[in-house]
Scaffold this active site. Structure first.
Site, PDB file in Angstrom:
ATOM      1  N   LEU A   1       0.495  -1.464  -7.383  1.00  0.00           N
ATOM      2  CA  LEU A   1      -0.617  -1.076  -6.509  1.00  0.00           C
ATOM      3  C   LEU A   1      -0.152  -0.868  -5.055  1.00  0.00           C
ATOM      4  CD1 LEU A   1      -3.315  -3.539  -7.900  1.00  0.00           C
ATOM      5  CD2 LEU A   1      -2.841  -1.187  -8.606  1.00  0.00           C
TER       6      LEU A   1
ATOM      7  N   HIS B   1      -4.581   2.479  -3.902  1.00  0.00           N
ATOM      8  CA  HIS B   1      -5.382   1.712  -4.870  1.00  0.00           C
ATOM      9  C   HIS B   1      -6.326   0.751  -4.141  1.00  0.00           C
ATOM     10  CE1 HIS B   1      -1.671   2.494  -7.434  1.00  0.00           C
ATOM     11  NE2 HIS B   1      -2.637   2.988  -8.187  1.00  0.00           N
TER      12      HIS B   1
ATOM     13  N   GLN C   1      -8.061  11.321  -5.321  1.00  0.00           N
ATOM     14  CA  GLN C   1      -7.957  12.785  -5.334  1.00  0.00           C
ATOM     15  C   GLN C   1      -6.510  13.239  -5.520  1.00  0.00           C
ATOM     16  OE1 GLN C   1      -9.724  15.120  -2.002  1.00  0.00           O
ATOM     17  NE2 GLN C   1      -8.015  16.509  -2.393  1.00  0.00           N
TER      18      GLN C   1
ATOM     19  N   LEU D   1       0.479   8.707  -0.910  1.00  0.00           N
ATOM     20  CA  LEU D   1       0.921   7.460  -1.531  1.00  0.00           C
ATOM     21  C   LEU D   1       0.931   7.603  -3.048  1.00  0.00           C
ATOM     22  CD1 LEU D   1      -0.642   4.535   0.529  1.00  0.00           C
ATOM     23  CD2 LEU D   1       1.430   5.842   0.916  1.00  0.00           C
TER      24      LEU D   1
END
Ligand code: PAF
Length: 297
Positions: free
Chosen positions: A43, A47, A158, A194
Site C-alpha cells: 500500500l 491507497h 483512476q 504512484l
C-alpha cells in the site's frame, strides 16, 4: 478467527469469507454504510487516499489485500510482487479501515475453481492486448470480492483507467449492488503516478518513467489550448516517449473516455492512455482531456 496484531492502529483481520460476512451483517444491523477498497497490498499514499475517502463517506470500511494470481501472466511478477503484511495492516489501521480481508489463494480459488468473468470488448484491447487474460482475472476476483463484501460503495484509483472502466461496466451488467467510485490519481511531486510497482525502479529508471506524465501533460496542454487534431497529439505523445532513453513504448493513445475506442475526431471529453516498459517494470498512466467549451469544429 480474527487475528490481533500488536500495533494499536491495526484493524481487525479476517481470512475467511464467513468472517467478513458476519462483520458486514453486524455493521448493517447498526445502520452503517459499507465502504470497500480492494487492493493487492504494498500500500502507498494512493491507497491511503482511497481508504480515507471510504472512511469519510461510509460508517464501516473494509480493505481487501489479495495478490490475485489469475490476473498475472506466466512471465509476470506474481512471485516477486511485494507482500509487506505487517506494514500494510498498519497503514490500513492508520487510514481508518475497520476490517482487512486477507484471504489465502485457497480461500479465493479452492481446488477445481473453474468459473471466470469476461467483459467483452474491454478485456482484450490496450492493457488486455498486451497482458492476455489479465482482465479476466481482475473481473473474476472483483466479482467474487463484491459478492463477499456486498458493499454500498467500492473505491478504485483512476490510475488504472481501463480497470475502473471495465469494473463499472461489469458491475452494471451483472447487477452487482455496489456503487463504483473512481478517485483521482495520486502523483509524486515530480509527476510519477504512484504505483506499488514503482518500488522496482532504479533512480535512472524512475527518471525515464517521468516521460509518461510528460506525454500526458503535453496532450493536456494542446487540448486545453483548443487543438483538435487527435492524430497529431498522439504522435507528439509517442515522440516524447520514444525519445526517452531506457523506455520502451507500448502505447500512447487518445480514446473515448467510456468505450476506450479510438477517435477519428476530438470529443469534448477524451482520455489519453499511456503504457511503457522501463527495464523489467511496466508503467501505465492516463489523463482526462477536456476541450475548452468555446472550441468550434
Ligand atoms: O488494482 C488492483 O490492485 C487490483 O487489480 C484489484 C482491483 C485489487 C484486483 O485484484
Amino acid at each position: 478467527m480474527s487475528k490481533v496484531v500488536s500495533q494499536e492502529s491495526s484493524p481487525r483481520v479476517a481470512d475467511s469469507v464467513a468472517e467478513v460476512r458476519a462483520a458486514v451483517h453486524t455493521a448493517r444491523q447498526s445502520g452503517l454504510k459499507i465502504g470497500f477498497v480492494p487492493t493487492m497490498g504494498a500500500l502507498h499514499v494512493g491507497h491511503v487516499s482511497l481508504i480515507e475517502q471510504a472512511r469519510a463517506e461510509c460508517g464501516y470500511v473494509i480493505v481487501s489485500i489479495f495478490v490475485n494470481p489469475t490476473q498475472f501472466g506466466p512471465n509476470e511478477d506474481f512471485n516477486r510482487y511485494p507482500r509487506p503484511r505487517e506494514m500494510d495492516l498498519r497503514i490500513c489501521g492508520d487510514a481508518g479501515a475497520d476490517l482487512v480481508f486477507y484471504p489465502s489463494v485457497e480461500t479465493m480459488y479452492p481446488a477445481g475453481h473453474r468459473t471466470f468473468v469476461e467483459v467483452g470488448g474491454l478485456s482484450d484491447i490496450l492493457e488486455g492486448a498486451i497482458r492476455p487474460g489479465h482482465f479476466r482475472g481482475v473481473a473474476t476476483v472483483v466479482t467474487k470480492l463484491f459478492n463477499i463484501v456486498q458493499a454500498d460503495r467500492a473505491y478504485f484509483g483512476q490510475k488504472d483507467y481501463q480497470q475502473q472502466t471495465l469494473i463499472r461496466v461489469m458491475t452494471r451488467e451483472l447487477d452487482l449492488p455496489t456503487e463504483v467510485i473512481t478517485c483521482e490519481t495520486i502523483r509524486d511531486p515530480d509527476g510519477l503516478a504512484l504505483s506499488s510497482r514503482n518500488a522496482y525502479l532504479s533512480p535512472a529508471e524512475r527518471q525515464s518513467g517521468l516521460s509518461l506524465s510528460r506525454a500526458l501533460r503535453l496532450a493536456d496542454q494542446r487540448v486545453a489550448s483548443g487543438d483538435r487534431d487527435v492524430a497529431q497529439i498522439q504522435s507528439a505523445m509517442r515522440q516524447e516517449m520514444e525519445q526517452t532513453s531506457g523506455l520502451k513504448l507500448d502505447y500512447a493513445v487518445i480514446v473515448h473516455h467510456e468505450s476506450l475506442t479510438p477517435l477519428s475526431e476530438a470529443e469534448p471529453t477524451m482520455v489519453a492512455l499511456v503504457a511503457a516498459r522501463v527495464g523489467t517494470t511496466r508503467l501505465i498512466d492516463n489523463m482526462i482531456l477536456r476541450l475548452p467549451s468555446n472550441t468550434k469544429s
